[in-house]
Scaffold this motif. Structure first.
Motif, short mmCIF file in Angstrom:
data_model
loop_
_atom_site.label_atom_id
_atom_site.label_comp_id
_atom_site.label_asym_id
_atom_site.label_seq_id
_atom_site.Cartn_x
_atom_site.Cartn_y
_atom_site.Cartn_z
N GLU A 1 0.82 -1.21 0.00
CA GLU A 1 0.00 0.00 0.00
C GLU A 1 0.86 1.27 0.00
OE1 GLU A 1 -3.94 -0.95 2.54
OE2 GLU A 1 -2.08 -1.51 3.53
N VAL A 2 1.90 1.28 0.82
CA VAL A 2 2.74 2.47 0.90
C VAL A 2 3.56 2.65 -0.38
CG1 VAL A 2 4.46 3.70 2.26
CG2 VAL A 2 2.89 2.17 3.39
N PHE A 3 4.03 1.54 -0.95
CA PHE A 3 4.76 1.65 -2.23
C PHE A 3 3.83 2.14 -3.33
CE2 PHE A 3 7.34 -0.02 -5.82
CZ PHE A 3 8.54 0.59 -5.49
N ASP A 4 2.57 1.71 -3.30
CA ASP A 4 1.57 2.22 -4.25
C ASP A 4 1.44 3.74 -4.12
OD1 ASP A 4 1.02 -0.33 -5.17
OD2 ASP A 4 -0.79 -0.58 -3.97
N LEU A 5 1.36 4.23 -2.89
CA LEU A 5 1.24 5.66 -2.65
C LEU A 5 2.47 6.40 -3.17
CD1 LEU A 5 -0.20 5.65 0.99
CD2 LEU A 5 -1.44 6.25 -1.11
N HIS A 6 3.62 5.77 -3.03
CA HIS A 6 4.88 6.37 -3.49
C HIS A 6 4.90 6.50 -5.01
CE1 HIS A 6 8.96 7.65 -3.31
NE2 HIS A 6 9.51 6.50 -3.67
N VAL A 7 4.54 5.44 -5.70
CA VAL A 7 4.52 5.47 -7.16
C VAL A 7 3.47 6.46 -7.67
CG1 VAL A 7 4.08 4.09 -9.24
CG2 VAL A 7 5.41 3.11 -7.37
N ALA A 8 2.35 6.55 -6.95
CA ALA A 8 1.28 7.48 -7.35
C ALA A 8 1.62 8.93 -7.04
CB ALA A 8 -0.02 7.10 -6.64
N GLY A 9 2.61 9.17 -6.17
CA GLY A 9 3.01 10.53 -5.83
C GLY A 9 2.37 11.08 -4.59
N LEU B 1 11.81 5.46 2.17
CA LEU B 1 12.80 4.42 2.42
C LEU B 1 12.02 3.13 2.30
CD1 LEU B 1 15.36 3.02 3.38
CD2 LEU B 1 14.84 3.72 5.72
N ASN B 2 12.21 2.41 1.19
CA ASN B 2 11.39 1.25 0.89
C ASN B 2 12.20 -0.01 0.70
OD1 ASN B 2 11.92 1.07 -2.25
ND2 ASN B 2 11.47 3.22 -1.82
N TRP B 3 11.53 -1.12 1.00
CA TRP B 3 12.07 -2.44 0.67
C TRP B 3 11.28 -2.86 -0.56
CZ3 TRP B 3 13.04 -0.12 5.04
CH2 TRP B 3 14.26 -0.38 5.66
N PRO B 4 11.90 -2.77 -1.74
CA PRO B 4 11.18 -2.70 -3.01
C PRO B 4 10.17 -3.81 -3.26
CG PRO B 4 13.50 -2.26 -3.34
CD PRO B 4 13.35 -2.73 -1.93
N MET B 5 9.02 -3.41 -3.83
CA MET B 5 7.99 -4.34 -4.25
C MET B 5 8.09 -4.49 -5.77
SD MET B 5 6.76 -4.95 -1.31
CE MET B 5 5.30 -5.93 -1.62
N THR B 6 7.85 -5.70 -6.24
CA THR B 6 8.05 -5.98 -7.66
C THR B 6 6.76 -5.89 -8.49
OG1 THR B 6 7.78 -8.34 -7.22
CG2 THR B 6 10.02 -7.48 -7.20
N SER B 7 5.70 -5.39 -7.90
CA SER B 7 4.41 -5.37 -8.59
C SER B 7 4.41 -4.45 -9.81
CB SER B 7 3.31 -4.94 -7.62
OG SER B 7 3.66 -3.75 -6.94
N TYR B 8 5.24 -3.41 -9.81
CA TYR B 8 5.27 -2.47 -10.93
C TYR B 8 6.28 -2.86 -11.99
CZ TYR B 8 2.30 0.54 -8.15
OH TYR B 8 1.25 1.03 -7.43
N ASP B 9 7.31 -3.54 -11.60
CA ASP B 9 8.34 -3.96 -12.55
C ASP B 9 9.10 -5.12 -11.91
OD1 ASP B 9 10.60 -4.24 -14.22
OD2 ASP B 9 10.53 -2.12 -14.76
N LYS B 10 8.96 -6.28 -12.52
CA LYS B 10 9.58 -7.47 -11.95
C LYS B 10 11.10 -7.38 -11.91
CE LYS B 10 5.83 -10.69 -12.96
NZ LYS B 10 5.41 -11.90 -13.71
N ARG B 11 11.65 -6.46 -12.70
CA ARG B 11 13.11 -6.30 -12.71
C ARG B 11 13.64 -5.80 -11.37
NH1 ARG B 11 14.41 -2.30 -17.29
NH2 ARG B 11 12.54 -1.35 -16.38
N ILE B 12 12.76 -5.19 -10.56
CA ILE B 12 13.18 -4.78 -9.22
C ILE B 12 13.64 -5.99 -8.42
CG2 ILE B 12 12.35 -3.80 -7.03
CD1 ILE B 12 10.66 -1.86 -8.60
N GLY B 13 13.17 -7.16 -8.83
CA GLY B 13 13.56 -8.40 -8.17
C GLY B 13 15.05 -8.67 -8.21
#
Length: 333
Positions: free
Chosen positions: A76-84, A90-102
């Motif tokens: 949820e917080v990463f979603d808010l970050h991507v949305a602006g 300070l995030n522990w990356p989620m791969t839902s937007y781009d699997k390459r973050i993996g």
């Protein structure tokens, strides 16, 4: 006469207001982390980052800080970050937007502190990969906030071999390839959001958790955890980033302030991470948690199994070119 004089004074006052510059309104930014309560190492880093931005901008930028779970779970917080809606994170990356973050969760990509810090430092090969990927999802990548090598914390039995792990069910992060990595190491898995881990362990839904450096298991689960095995399957690091649209709205001077503050926070953590991790190993042992480091030979077996089973999957998910770069730069086993 008095009426004319009053009208003249009102006209002068109105004209003065038109031509007098309005007081400059400070830019307000929201800053959050998905993992780290107030007073934790991550929480302290977040607070210092906000303070530095306000100080360096001399009040031109105001920062409102939100700690773990104050705005929701990790996704949820990463979603808010991507949305602006959350500009700095300070995030522990989620791969839902781009699997390459993996790429940050590539198992056994680095196996020593020296190799890891070189890879993640500015100019390092992992750092360069992440910068481009973050830009593609609309985020400004400042750099990593390293924690160290993770392990498996369990309530009861523990494993040092793939065979011994077959009857142990562990919580993994909900990102690829965390479940796949632990399955390659022999464990049964359940992908569970961070905010639900305590209950899952307490009620026996899982026998342990396999996503963190020892700080988190000591801090949150020391009344449950009996053993921590430093499997070193991931080098854990948070990421300092900013929503790119919000970044573009800042003046050149404001951008300089935010960049310099980010670099200072990152450099602080590069210096402190190893000692910080060792400190929490000691605290965990004092609290009664059995701490185990597998031998180099045992780690080599685990590392080879994870690489053989997971890296081919990563080629399909994040691209053959990225995995080729990983293979060329990974630590020897």
């Amino acid at each position: 006469m008095r009426f004319k004089l009053r009208s003249l004074l009102l006209a002068v006052a109105a004209t003065t207001c038109l031509f007098t510059p309005l007081a400059h309104a400070a830019t307000t930014l929201k800053m959050a982390t998905d993992s780290g309560a107030k007073g934790s190492p991550a929480g302290n880093a977040l607070k210092k980052w906000a303070d530095l931005i306000e100080q360096k901008s001399k009040g031109d930028i105001k920062v409102k800080v939100f700690y773990q779970n104050e705005l929701g779970g990790q996704q949820e917080v990463f979603d808010l970050h991507v949305a602006g809606d959350v500009q700095l994170m300070l995030n522990w990356p989620m791969t839902s937007y781009d699997k390459r973050i993996g790429v940050i969760y590539t198992p056994y990509m680095t196996t020593s502190w020296d190799d890891a810090l070189k890879a993640y430092s500015p100019g390092g090969w992992v750092n360069n990969l992440l910068g481009g990927i973050y830009k593609d999802i609309g985020l400004k990548f400042f750099g990593p906030w390293p924690e160290g090598f993770n392990g498996v914390a369990t309530r009861g039995s523990h494993a040092l071999t793939i065979g011994d792990a077959k009857n142990i069910k562990v919580r993994t992060m909900t990102v690829f390839p965390a479940p796949q990595t632990m399955q390659a190491l022999g464990y049964q898995t359940a992908a569970i959001d961070w905010g639900e881990v305590y209950t899952a362990m307490q009620t026996g839904v899982v026998d342990g958790e396999a996503g963190n450096v020892i700080f988190w298991d000591y801090e949150y689960f020391r009344d449950i955890v009996k053993t921590y095995v430093r499997t070193k399957h991931f080098f854990m690091t948070g990421v300092l980033s900013m929503n790119h649209k919000a970044w573009d709205k800042l003046s050149a001077e404001q951008q300089k302030v935010v960049s310099e503050a980010s670099l200072e926070i990152m450099n602080d953590q590069f210096k402190a991470a190893k000692a910080q991790d060792e400190f929490y190993v000691k605290k965990a042992v004092e609290a009664g948690i059995k701490y185990i480091e597998p031998s180099p030979a045992e780690l080599a077996v685990l590392g080879k199994a994870a690489r053989e089973k997971v890296w081919p999957l990563m080629e399909k998910e994040i691209g053959a070119e990225i995995v080729k770069t990983i293979r060329s730069n990974a630590s020897p086993l």
